[in-house]
Motif scaffolding. Structure first.
Motif, PDB file in Angstrom:
ATOM      1  N   LEU A 137       0.844  -1.183   0.000  1.00 51.97           N
ATOM      2  CA  LEU A 137       0.000   0.000   0.000  1.00 51.97           C
ATOM      3  C   LEU A 137       0.889   1.246   0.000  1.00 51.97           C
ATOM      4  N   THR A 138       0.484   2.261  -0.717  1.00 52.68           N
ATOM      5  CA  THR A 138       1.277   3.485  -0.787  1.00 52.68           C
ATOM      6  C   THR A 138       0.727   4.526   0.190  1.00 52.68           C
ATOM      7  N   ALA A 139       1.618   5.386   0.626  1.00 50.50           N
ATOM      8  CA  ALA A 139       1.229   6.463   1.538  1.00 50.50           C
ATOM      9  C   ALA A 139       1.433   7.798   0.849  1.00 50.50           C
ATOM     10  N   PRO A 140       0.523   8.745   1.032  1.00 46.50           N
ATOM     11  CA  PRO A 140       0.753  10.098   0.525  1.00 46.50           C
ATOM     12  C   PRO A 140       1.775  10.803   1.414  1.00 46.50           C
ATOM     13  N   VAL A 141       2.080  12.036   1.091  1.00 43.94           N
ATOM     14  CA  VAL A 141       2.946  12.835   1.948  1.00 43.94           C
ATOM     15  C   VAL A 141       2.116  13.311   3.140  1.00 43.94           C
ATOM     16  N   TYR A 142       2.507  12.885   4.330  1.00 44.94           N
ATOM     17  CA  TYR A 142       1.833  13.355   5.536  1.00 44.94           C
ATOM     18  C   TYR A 142       2.803  13.315   6.708  1.00 44.94           C
ATOM     19  N   TYR A 143       2.588  14.196   7.667  1.00 42.37           N
ATOM     20  CA  TYR A 143       3.437  14.226   8.846  1.00 42.37           C
ATOM     21  C   TYR A 143       2.819  15.147   9.894  1.00 42.37           C
ATOM     22  N   ASP A 144       3.212  14.950  11.143  1.00 38.42           N
ATOM     23  CA  ASP A 144       2.785  15.826  12.230  1.00 38.42           C
ATOM     24  C   ASP A 144       3.687  17.059  12.284  1.00 38.42           C
ATOM     25  N   ALA A 145       3.112  18.167  12.739  1.00 36.11           N
ATOM     26  CA  ALA A 145       3.866  19.421  12.823  1.00 36.11           C
ATOM     27  C   ALA A 145       3.172  20.358  13.793  1.00 36.11           C
ATOM     28  N   PHE A 146       3.909  21.366  14.240  1.00 36.75           N
ATOM     29  CA  PHE A 146       3.255  22.459  14.943  1.00 36.75           C
ATOM     30  C   PHE A 146       2.421  23.244  13.930  1.00 36.75           C
ATOM     31  N   TRP A 147       1.246  23.675  14.364  1.00 34.28           N
ATOM     32  CA  TRP A 147       0.317  24.384  13.484  1.00 34.28           C
ATOM     33  C   TRP A 147       0.939  25.638  12.886  1.00 34.28           C
ATOM     34  N   PHE A 148       1.697  26.408  13.675  1.00 36.24           N
ATOM     35  CA  PHE A 148       2.248  27.665  13.147  1.00 36.24           C
ATOM     36  C   PHE A 148       3.143  27.404  11.951  1.00 36.24           C
ATOM     37  N   ALA A 149       3.908  26.300  11.983  1.00 36.36           N
ATOM     38  CA  ALA A 149       4.846  26.000  10.898  1.00 36.36           C
ATOM     39  C   ALA A 149       4.112  25.535   9.655  1.00 36.36           C
ATOM     40  N   TRP A 150       3.103  24.698   9.835  1.00 33.86           N
ATOM     41  CA  TRP A 150       2.334  24.225   8.681  1.00 33.86           C
ATOM     42  C   TRP A 150       1.672  25.397   7.968  1.00 33.86           C
ATOM     43  N   TYR A 151       1.032  26.270   8.746  1.00 35.56           N
ATOM     44  CA  TYR A 151       0.350  27.402   8.130  1.00 35.56           C
ATOM     45  C   TYR A 151       1.335  28.357   7.470  1.00 35.56           C
ATOM     46  N   ALA A 152       2.517  28.513   8.046  1.00 34.21           N
ATOM     47  CA  ALA A 152       3.513  29.410   7.467  1.00 34.21           C
ATOM     48  C   ALA A 152       3.881  28.992   6.050  1.00 34.21           C
ATOM     49  N   TYR A 153       3.957  27.685   5.815  1.00 33.40           N
ATOM     50  CA  TYR A 153       4.244  27.170   4.472  1.00 33.40           C
ATOM     51  C   TYR A 153       2.990  27.108   3.605  1.00 33.40           C
ATOM     52  N   PHE A 154       1.883  26.708   4.200  1.00 35.63           N
ATOM     53  CA  PHE A 154       0.692  26.353   3.426  1.00 35.63           C
ATOM     54  C   PHE A 154      -0.542  27.111   3.918  1.00 35.63           C
ATOM     55  N   PRO A 155      -0.617  28.413   3.684  1.00 40.11           N
ATOM     56  CA  PRO A 155      -1.757  29.195   4.187  1.00 40.11           C
ATOM     57  C   PRO A 155      -3.075  28.867   3.495  1.00 40.11           C
ATOM     58  N   GLU A 156      -3.009  28.229   2.327  1.00 36.00           N
ATOM     59  CA  GLU A 156      -4.231  27.870   1.606  1.00 36.00           C
ATOM     60  C   GLU A 156      -4.738  26.485   2.000  1.00 36.00           C
ATOM     61  N   THR A 157      -4.222  25.950   3.096  1.00 34.11           N
ATOM     62  CA  THR A 157      -4.572  24.598   3.497  1.00 34.11           C
ATOM     63  C   THR A 157      -6.064  24.460   3.800  1.00 34.11           C
ATOM     64  N   THR A 158      -6.593  23.271   3.547  1.00 34.10           N
ATOM     65  CA  THR A 158      -7.987  22.954   3.827  1.00 34.10           C
ATOM     66  C   THR A 158      -8.065  22.098   5.088  1.00 34.10           C
ATOM     67  N   ILE A 159      -8.931  22.468   6.019  1.00 31.58           N
ATOM     68  CA  ILE A 159      -9.086  21.706   7.248  1.00 31.58           C
ATOM     69  C   ILE A 159     -10.066  20.555   7.028  1.00 31.58           C
ATOM     70  N   ILE A 160      -9.627  19.343   7.333  1.00 31.85           N
ATOM     71  CA  ILE A 160     -10.494  18.164   7.282  1.00 31.85           C
ATOM     72  C   ILE A 160     -11.177  18.056   8.637  1.00 31.85           C
ATOM     73  N   GLU A 161     -12.473  18.295   8.683  1.00 29.65           N
ATOM     74  CA  GLU A 161     -13.213  18.200   9.932  1.00 29.65           C
ATOM     75  C   GLU A 161     -13.579  16.733  10.178  1.00 29.65           C
ATOM     76  N   VAL A 162     -12.761  16.058  10.947  1.00 33.01           N
ATOM     77  CA  VAL A 162     -12.909  14.624  11.162  1.00 33.01           C
ATOM     78  C   VAL A 162     -14.275  14.280  11.734  1.00 33.01           C
ATOM     79  N   SER A 163     -14.782  15.115  12.635  1.00 34.18           N
ATOM     80  CA  SER A 163     -16.053  14.815  13.294  1.00 34.18           C
ATOM     81  C   SER A 163     -17.230  14.857  12.336  1.00 34.18           C
ATOM     82  N   ASP A 164     -17.071  15.444  11.156  1.00 39.98           N
ATOM     83  CA  ASP A 164     -18.162  15.525  10.180  1.00 39.98           C
ATOM     84  C   ASP A 164     -18.337  14.235   9.384  1.00 39.98           C
ATOM     85  N   PHE A 165     -17.378  13.323   9.457  1.00 40.80           N
ATOM     86  CA  PHE A 165     -17.449  12.095   8.680  1.00 40.80           C
ATOM     87  C   PHE A 165     -18.304  11.052   9.404  1.00 40.80           C
ATOM     88  N   GLN A 166     -19.011  10.271   8.609  1.00 38.82           N
ATOM     89  CA  GLN A 166     -19.840   9.184   9.171  1.00 38.82           C
ATOM     90  C   GLN A 166     -18.967   8.000   9.564  1.00 38.82           C
TER      91      GLN A 166
END
Length: 372
Positions: A343-372
């Motif tokens: 099985l293949t994995a996409p690019v993913y990793y944990d980070a501090f929020w400030f650093a992720w947003y600094a690179y990727f301000p157009e990021t989309t938030i996945i609201e986990v609680s909205d999924f069935q």
């Protein structure tokens, strides 16, 4: 008051960096790579392709206060078995874990915090770069032919900027893309690394090899120059960001741990605490489906491409994934059990929020609680 505290933190950590890494010449020092650039000099980038942001990245690179290779990468890592590591590891020690063709590789945070990069073989043809940036709490793995990286002494968005000893190109760790050289915009081949604790490794009876303090350098292993993972007043928990950022937001606490996901040129982010409560979701993007699930054993987020196996399910007792239709099983890293289809994995990793947003301000938030 908060501004004064931030200034005191900045001066204190800067002083620690300059002292600790100035004595980086103690012990065995890595050979200076041929053709390496003098300090404070980097290759002028070629004009970036239309629509890219390479020049902006280049202009935003800051000095981290240490010289190139002042934080020495580990070139000859020494590993021991989990059983032998019990003699020096403590239950609450933070570790970074990845799966290679030889099995699990377990790296104590309090060792790699002094080096940030390990260069090691992946197989007969490729090398593996195990990278960690304490300031952004990011652990990323990269594998490829000829990979050989060192610390540049520079930062982008408070994040480690690696340099390639073969080309002298600069590669911000979280971006995983060259921002200098001819041409810029070359991508690294990502391989997931997960956070856990030594307690979790022992509880799962996992086998693998553990990095030791036999690095060839004299460091105060077992301590952390950035602070404690236990004290809420330390760098890892306060709201202090020490270096300039390209983009800022107050949407979440700056050092909230998030799981970031990159699909092609699209960035997403989710809250691992909500994922833990939910257990798993299926996230569909265009024609691709991903299984996003919480690994309770290691206490970490995992993401795998399930497009080819839409009935993929989790068997928590055996820590395996199972496709009833194909009658195939994989471990949690996506490695096949008694067959050849990984099985293949996409690019993913944990980070501090400030650093992720600094690179990727157009990021989309996945609201986990909205999924069935």
């Amino acid at each position: 008051m908060k501004a004064k505290q931030a200034i005191r933190w900045a001066f204190l950590l800067a002083a620690i960096f300059l002292f600790v890494f100035w004595i980086g010449s103690w012990g065995r020092s890595p050979a200076e790579p041929s053709g390496s650039l003098p300090e404070n000099q980097i290759i002028e980038p070629t004009p970036p392709p239309l629509g890219s942001n390479f020049d902006a990245y280049f202009q935003a690179i800051e000095s981290g206060g240490v010289a190139q290779d002042g934080i020495p990468s580990i070139e000859f890592p020494d590993f021991v078995s989990v059983e032998k590591a019990k003699t020096f590891m403590q239950a609450d020690d933070w570790v970074m874990v990845t799966r290679t063709p030889e099995g699990l590789v377990i790296v104590p945070q309090e060792v790699l915090v002094w080096h940030e990069i390990i260069n090691m073989p992946w197989d007969e043809n490729e090398n593996f770069v195990f990278s960690y940036c304490p300031l952004t709490a990011t652990a990323l793995g990269f594998k490829g032919e000829g990979y050989d990286f060192g610390t540049s002494g520079k930062l982008l968005n408070s994040n480690l900027v690696m340099y390639d000893r073969n080309s002298n190109q600069y590669w911000p760790q979280m971006l995983a893309r060259s921002v200098t050289g001819s041409p810029p915009g070359l991508d690294l081949n990502h391989h997931p690394i997960h956070w856990s604790t030594w307690r979790q490794i022992l509880a799962l009876n996992l086998e693998g090899k553990v990095l030791t303090t036999n690095t060839g350098y004299l460091r105060e292993y077992g301590s952390d120059p950035y602070g404690s993972h236990e004290l809420r007043s330390s760098y890892y928990f306060n709201d202090t960001v020490l270096f300039p950022l390209m983009n800022e937001t107050n949407q979440w606490f700056p050092k909230k741990t998030i799981t970031g996901l990159i699909i092609d040129e699209n960035q997403f982010v989710l809250d691992p605490i909500k994922l833990q409560a939910k257990g798993q979701i299926q996230f569909d993007w265009q024609e691709t489906s991903f299984l996003i699930f919480w690994d309770e054993g290691l206490r970490t987020s995992r993401i795998l491409d399930m497009t080819q196996y839409p009935d993929l399910m989790i068997e928590t007792d055996s820590r395996t994934l199972f496709s009833p239709t194909e009658d195939l099983r994989w471990d949690y890293d996506g490695w096949p059990i008694d067959h050849e289809s990984k099985l293949t994995a996409p690019v993913y990793y944990d980070a501090f929020w400030f650093a992720w947003y600094a690179y990727f301000p157009e990021t989309t938030i996945i609201e986990v609680s909205d999924f069935q």
